[in-house]
Design a protein around this motif. Sequence first.
Motif, PDB file in Angstrom:
ATOM      1  N   LEU A  35       5.951   3.601   6.285  1.00 56.02           N
ATOM      2  CA  LEU A  35       5.427   4.109   4.928  1.00 56.02           C
ATOM      3  C   LEU A  35       6.085   3.197   3.697  1.00 56.02           C
ATOM      4  CD1 LEU A  35       4.051   5.876   3.167  1.00 56.02           C
ATOM      5  CD2 LEU A  35       5.735   7.683   3.211  1.00 56.02           C
ATOM      6  N   GLY A  36       7.548   3.130   4.078  1.00 56.67           N
ATOM      7  CA  GLY A  36       8.272   2.271   3.143  1.00 56.67           C
ATOM      8  C   GLY A  36       7.852   0.988   2.894  1.00 56.67           C
ATOM      9  N   LEU A  39       4.664   0.990   0.698  1.00 53.88           N
ATOM     10  CA  LEU A  39       4.914   0.924  -0.529  1.00 53.88           C
ATOM     11  C   LEU A  39       5.547  -0.291  -1.167  1.00 53.88           C
ATOM     12  CD1 LEU A  39       6.603   4.662  -0.859  1.00 53.88           C
ATOM     13  CD2 LEU A  39       4.380   3.706  -1.200  1.00 53.88           C
ATOM     14  N   ILE A  42       2.611  -2.593  -1.605  1.00 51.69           N
ATOM     15  CA  ILE A  42       1.869  -2.312  -2.978  1.00 51.69           C
ATOM     16  C   ILE A  42       2.590  -2.808  -4.301  1.00 51.69           C
ATOM     17  CG2 ILE A  42       1.163  -0.378  -4.402  1.00 51.69           C
ATOM     18  CD1 ILE A  42       0.613   1.156  -1.878  1.00 51.69           C
ATOM     19  N   ALA A  43       4.043  -2.612  -4.042  1.00 51.75           N
ATOM     20  CA  ALA A  43       4.712  -3.039  -5.197  1.00 51.75           C
ATOM     21  C   ALA A  43       4.761  -4.472  -5.556  1.00 51.75           C
ATOM     22  CB  ALA A  43       6.210  -2.537  -4.936  1.00 51.75           C
ATOM     23  N   THR A  69      -5.869   5.336  -8.059  1.00 50.66           N
ATOM     24  CA  THR A  69      -4.724   6.025  -7.310  1.00 50.66           C
ATOM     25  C   THR A  69      -5.055   7.313  -6.419  1.00 50.66           C
ATOM     26  OG1 THR A  69      -3.066   5.290  -9.079  1.00 50.66           O
ATOM     27  CG2 THR A  69      -2.387   7.087  -7.631  1.00 50.66           C
ATOM     28  N   THR A  73      -4.682   7.402  -2.506  1.00 46.64           N
ATOM     29  CA  THR A  73      -3.876   8.459  -1.866  1.00 46.64           C
ATOM     30  C   THR A  73      -4.658   9.188  -0.793  1.00 46.64           C
ATOM     31  OG1 THR A  73      -2.768   8.762  -3.997  1.00 46.64           O
ATOM     32  CG2 THR A  73      -2.700  10.530  -2.418  1.00 46.64           C
ATOM     33  N   GLU A  76      -5.337   6.595   2.358  1.00 46.21           N
ATOM     34  CA  GLU A  76      -4.274   6.497   3.048  1.00 46.21           C
ATOM     35  C   GLU A  76      -3.943   7.718   3.821  1.00 46.21           C
ATOM     36  OE1 GLU A  76      -2.966   3.381   4.090  1.00 46.21           O
ATOM     37  OE2 GLU A  76      -4.923   3.020   3.122  1.00 46.21           O
TER      38      GLU A  76
END
Length: 302
Positions: A35-36, A39, A42-43, A69, A73, A76
């Motif tokens: 998950l990290g 993220l 995405i960043a 968004t 959400t 995913e």
Amino acid sequence: MRTLVRYGYVPFMLLAINGAGITIAASGGSKLWLLGLLLLAIASSFVAERVLPYREEWNTPHDDDHRDTAHATVNETLTLASLIVVPVLTALTPFDSLWPHEWPFVLQVLAAILVADLGITLVHLASHKIPVLWRLHAVHHSVKRAYGFNGLMKHPLHQTLETAVGFAPLILLGLPTPVAFALALCAAVQLLLQHSNVDYRVGPLRTVLALNQAHRFHHLKWAGIGDVNFGLFTLIWDHLLGTYSYDPERRFTSDDLGMAAKPNYPNDYLAQLAEPFRASGACTDEPQPEDVTHRQPDAATH
């Protein structure tokens, strides 16, 4: 910095992010690390789009940021939920011995990618040919700008269908759960790259990998003209199906995107969930413009 993004962004996403995810999945590490990584991907997508945008105006929300968004959400979360049932389903298959458990883990993931890519490509192609499927898929084609989050913008029913068809052969073969988690991360990263508003370069690999240079042709708004480049991970199946198209001279603006037959498609998230079930969600053929220079397939459904 711009040169670094132009030539290093795709390797970073495909090799570093995916590579780290494959390593974590193979070692049985916590899924929170995956998950990290998502993220971080995405960043990284948002940063790269601002350092080296394909079109500067596509970095500005078109009253679509909150909607996208919400799509990301929900979709995913559905993907995560589907991965939870993978062990249950694979336990029921009589063909689990067919899975190449003895292969190196990374090769198992690559094999899963190719099999899933075929199923997803076929569903994607069918979604441009079959009206009831197009109603669901049209949500994704309503976009007026191309940026990373567009890849995660899908009607949840269509997302579920694509996932089911892509994973079904793998489940029957006894797909190991760690491979499924690695595959899910690779798919999310691929969607970010495929719709990215980054003017990156990958050289000859643009004819093999389903990245943004080829995928923009898929989002051309005129009936039939966008029925090309259906692959998620690769363009291999498009080459074999005769649906590959690319023109290196073509440049895109927001005027090229969306659906010419449905220019006022609902923009609100809940309205987009409902639109496929309304009379207005049906397909309507649209005349093709005379100035399109790249190859046009025979199909004309949106």
